[in-house]
Design a protein around this motif. Structure first.
Motif, PDB file in Angstrom:
ATOM      1  N   ALA A  56     -40.043 -19.679 -39.375  1.00  0.00           N
ATOM      2  CA  ALA A  56     -40.144 -18.076 -39.037  1.00  0.00           C
ATOM      3  C   ALA A  56     -38.986 -17.745 -38.285  1.00  0.00           C
ATOM      4  O   ALA A  56     -38.322 -16.562 -38.449  1.00  0.00           O
ATOM      5  N   PRO A  57     -38.786 -18.490 -36.947  1.00  0.00           N
ATOM      6  CA  PRO A  57     -37.681 -18.040 -36.079  1.00  0.00           C
ATOM      7  C   PRO A  57     -36.383 -17.964 -36.779  1.00  0.00           C
ATOM      8  O   PRO A  57     -35.483 -17.309 -36.665  1.00  0.00           O
ATOM      9  N   LEU A  58     -35.949 -18.915 -37.436  1.00  0.00           N
ATOM     10  CA  LEU A  58     -34.719 -18.993 -37.893  1.00  0.00           C
ATOM     11  C   LEU A  58     -34.264 -18.171 -39.450  1.00  0.00           C
ATOM     12  O   LEU A  58     -33.480 -17.948 -39.812  1.00  0.00           O
ATOM     13  N   MET A  59     -35.505 -17.610 -40.062  1.00  0.00           N
ATOM     14  CA  MET A  59     -35.429 -16.686 -41.038  1.00  0.00           C
ATOM     15  C   MET A  59     -35.255 -15.465 -40.794  1.00  0.00           C
ATOM     16  O   MET A  59     -35.003 -14.299 -41.316  1.00  0.00           O
ATOM     17  N   MET A  60     -35.570 -15.103 -39.350  1.00  0.00           N
ATOM     18  CA  MET A  60     -35.339 -13.605 -38.900  1.00  0.00           C
ATOM     19  C   MET A  60     -33.976 -13.324 -38.934  1.00  0.00           C
ATOM     20  O   MET A  60     -33.267 -14.223 -38.359  1.00  0.00           O
ATOM     21  N   SER A  61     -33.523 -12.200 -39.106  1.00  0.00           N
ATOM     22  CA  SER A  61     -32.189 -11.547 -38.913  1.00  0.00           C
ATOM     23  C   SER A  61     -31.842 -11.384 -37.442  1.00  0.00           C
ATOM     24  O   SER A  61     -30.851 -11.962 -36.950  1.00  0.00           O
ATOM     25  N   ARG A  62     -32.816 -11.138 -36.577  1.00  0.00           N
ATOM     26  CA  ARG A  62     -32.669 -10.781 -35.207  1.00  0.00           C
ATOM     27  C   ARG A  62     -33.641 -12.229 -34.595  1.00  0.00           C
ATOM     28  O   ARG A  62     -34.646 -11.981 -34.467  1.00  0.00           O
ATOM     29  N   ARG A  63     -32.741 -13.177 -34.149  1.00  0.00           N
ATOM     30  CA  ARG A  63     -33.605 -14.283 -33.601  1.00  0.00           C
ATOM     31  C   ARG A  63     -34.184 -13.979 -32.137  1.00  0.00           C
ATOM     32  O   ARG A  63     -33.309 -13.762 -31.342  1.00  0.00           O
TER      33      ARG A  63
END
Length: 122
Positions: A56-63
């Motif tokens: 989830a955190p790595l797929m977000m555009s804004r980490r």
């Protein structure tokens, strides 16, 4: 200190420390198949937990900060792994080694990206 050592007594070969004997590797020293299966299961378990936690955190555009994931993965791998190795023991010992090896492997191949080490502010 830097003078010539003319008055220094030298040890004779008989007084020298005995050499260490090199023990030859024998087939009985190799890890057993059950040890390797359990270590592989620990390795795979850590890979799965890392995949779930970091997807989830790595797929977000804004980490967001990866600090909670990093701490959780370190405690999971080394805390639970150490507990399995030293306190539980027995057949769970290689499982703990596998979890620690999984963390080290993922950290090395991803330069800390998959275990949250690159998300630190320093």
């Amino acid at each position: 200190m830097f003078s010539v050592a003319s008055n220094v007594e030298m040890e004779s070969p008989q007084e020298a420390a005995p050499r260490l004997k090199v023990r030859r590797w024998e087939r009985s020293d190799a890890p057993s198949a059950s040890f390797l299966r359990a270590a592989g299961a620990g390795f795979g378990t850590f890979l799965f937990v890392d995949l779930v936690m970091m997807s989830a955190p790595l797929m977000m555009s804004r980490r967001p900060s990866l600090l909670p994931q990093m701490v959780t993965l370190i405690v999971f791998a080394f805390g639970l792994g150490s507990l399995l190795i030293w306190k539980v023991g027995g057949t769970w010992r290689p499982f703990g080694y596998g979890m620690m090896a999984g963390w080290c492997f993922l950290t090395l191949i991803s330069v800390g990206f998959l275990t949250g080490l690159t998300g630190l502010p320093f």
